[in-house]
Write a protein that holds these residues in place. Structure first.
Motif, mmCIF file in Angstrom:
data_model
loop_
_atom_site.group_PDB
_atom_site.id
_atom_site.type_symbol
_atom_site.label_atom_id
_atom_site.label_comp_id
_atom_site.label_asym_id
_atom_site.label_seq_id
_atom_site.Cartn_x
_atom_site.Cartn_y
_atom_site.Cartn_z
ATOM 1 N N TYR A 87 -100.898 -14.175 23.571
ATOM 2 C CA TYR A 87 -100.481 -13.312 24.672
ATOM 3 C C TYR A 87 -101.224 -13.644 25.958
ATOM 4 O O TYR A 87 -102.413 -13.940 25.940
ATOM 5 N N ASP A 88 -100.511 -13.579 27.076
ATOM 6 C CA ASP A 88 -101.092 -13.736 28.403
ATOM 7 C C ASP A 88 -101.828 -12.439 28.711
ATOM 8 O O ASP A 88 -101.264 -11.350 28.559
ATOM 9 N N THR A 89 -103.080 -12.525 29.122
ATOM 10 C CA THR A 89 -103.879 -11.311 29.369
ATOM 11 C C THR A 89 -103.842 -10.847 30.825
ATOM 12 O O THR A 89 -104.531 -9.888 31.173
ATOM 13 N N ARG B 202 -110.095 -9.357 24.880
ATOM 14 C CA ARG B 202 -109.348 -10.365 25.635
ATOM 15 C C ARG B 202 -109.171 -11.662 24.833
ATOM 16 O O ARG B 202 -108.083 -12.225 24.780
ATOM 17 N N ASN C 163 -113.497 -7.132 29.411
ATOM 18 C CA ASN C 163 -112.734 -6.469 28.353
ATOM 19 C C ASN C 163 -112.586 -4.984 28.613
ATOM 20 O O ASN C 163 -112.454 -4.196 27.685
ATOM 21 N N VAL D 110 -102.130 -3.990 30.553
ATOM 22 C CA VAL D 110 -103.038 -5.033 30.066
ATOM 23 C C VAL D 110 -102.258 -6.103 29.324
ATOM 24 O O VAL D 110 -101.767 -5.874 28.214
ATOM 25 N N GLY D 111 -102.121 -7.262 29.934
ATOM 26 C CA GLY D 111 -101.416 -8.371 29.303
ATOM 27 C C GLY D 111 -99.908 -8.227 29.361
ATOM 28 O O GLY D 111 -99.375 -7.214 29.809
ATOM 29 N N ILE E 215 -106.673 -11.190 21.938
ATOM 30 C CA ILE E 215 -105.303 -11.064 22.454
ATOM 31 C C ILE E 215 -104.771 -12.445 22.836
ATOM 32 O O ILE E 215 -103.652 -12.810 22.485
ATOM 33 N N ALA E 216 -105.586 -13.219 23.532
ATOM 34 C CA ALA E 216 -105.187 -14.576 23.927
ATOM 35 C C ALA E 216 -104.990 -15.462 22.693
ATOM 36 O O ALA E 216 -104.050 -16.267 22.650
ATOM 37 N N THR F 239 -97.867 -7.118 25.347
ATOM 38 C CA THR F 239 -98.928 -6.681 24.429
ATOM 39 C C THR F 239 -98.576 -5.392 23.687
ATOM 40 O O THR F 239 -99.279 -5.036 22.740
ATOM 41 N N THR G 206 -103.261 -8.854 33.992
ATOM 42 C CA THR G 206 -103.155 -7.400 34.013
ATOM 43 C C THR G 206 -102.606 -6.898 35.347
ATOM 44 O O THR G 206 -103.353 -6.763 36.321
ATOM 45 N N HIS H 226 -102.170 -0.410 25.440
ATOM 46 C CA HIS H 226 -101.897 -1.600 26.262
ATOM 47 C C HIS H 226 -101.610 -1.267 27.725
ATOM 48 O O HIS H 226 -101.588 -2.163 28.570
#
Length: 161
Positions: free
Chosen positions: A125-127, A117, A50, A84-85, A120-121, A88, A129, A68
Motif C-alpha cells: 500500500y502507498d502510505t 508505516r 507513524n 492514511v494511505g 503497510i508499505a 488502506t 496521507t 485508516h
C-alpha cells in the motif's frame, strides 16, 4: 505556536501537518478521488512517522473503525478529512491503533491515530496521507504549502473565508 488552526488574521486560518514528512500537492496523489479534488482541496504528506495528530482544535466527526481515516470538524468550520494511505481500508484495521473516537473534542497536536508505516508499505500500500477540506467551497482560498519536509505540527495550509 498558539495561532495554528485558529484565526490568524482577517478570517484566515492555518492547519498544521497531521504527520511528519514531505508535503506534496494532493493533485499528485495516485488516486483519482483525491487527485481530482472530488472530496475537496488540500495537501498530502508522504509520512516519515507513524503518527497522525489533529491539525487544529476540532471535534472528531467520524473516526473510521478501521483507523485508516478520520474526519474532523474544525472549530472554525472546516471539514477536514485525513486519510492514511491509499486503499488502506482493505487492511480492515490491521497496522492501525486509534486514539480518539467519534464525538471527542481534540486539541491541535493531539494524537489521533498510530500506524505501522513499514508494515503497510510491505503489504503493497502507498502510505501517502491526503488531508482535504471537504467543504472547500465555503472558503475563498485554500493554500497548501508544498514541496518541503515538514515536522508534525508545522503549518501546511492556509484557509481564508
Amino acid at each position: 505556536m498558539e495561532w495554528l488552526g485558529k484565526l490568524f488574521k482577517n478570517d484566515e486560518y492555518r492547519l498544521s501537518a497531521p504527520a511528519a514528512g514531505k508535503a506534496v500537492s494532493v493533485t499528485e496523489v495516485k488516486d483519482e478521488t483525491f487527485s481530482t479534488e472530488i472530496l475537496g482541496k488540500g495537501i498530502a504528506i508522504v509520512p516519515e512517522s507513524n503518527r497522525i495528530v489533529a491539525p487544529c482544535d476540532a471535534v472528531v466527526d467520524l473516526m473510521f473503525d478501521t483507523g485508516h481515516a478520520v474526519s474532523l470538524k474544525a472549530n472554525f468550520g472546516a471539514e477536514v478529512l485525513i486519510h492514511v494511505g491509499l486503499d488502506t481500508v482493505n487492511l480492515k484495521g490491521k497496522h492501525f491503533t486509534v486514539h480518539a473516537k467519534t464525538g471527542d473534542v481534540v486539541k491541535e497536536g493531539q494524537l489521533l491515530i498510530e500506524f505501522d508505516r513499514a508494515a503497510i508499505a510491505a503489504e503493497g500500500y502507498d502510505t501517502v496521507t491526503p488531508m482535504v477540506i471537504c467543504n472547500s467551497d465555503e472558503f475563498k482560498t485554500i493554500t497548501p504549502q508544498i514541496g518541503t519536509v515538514v515536522a508534525e505540527g508545522e503549518p501546511v495550509m492556509t484557509l481564508k473565508k
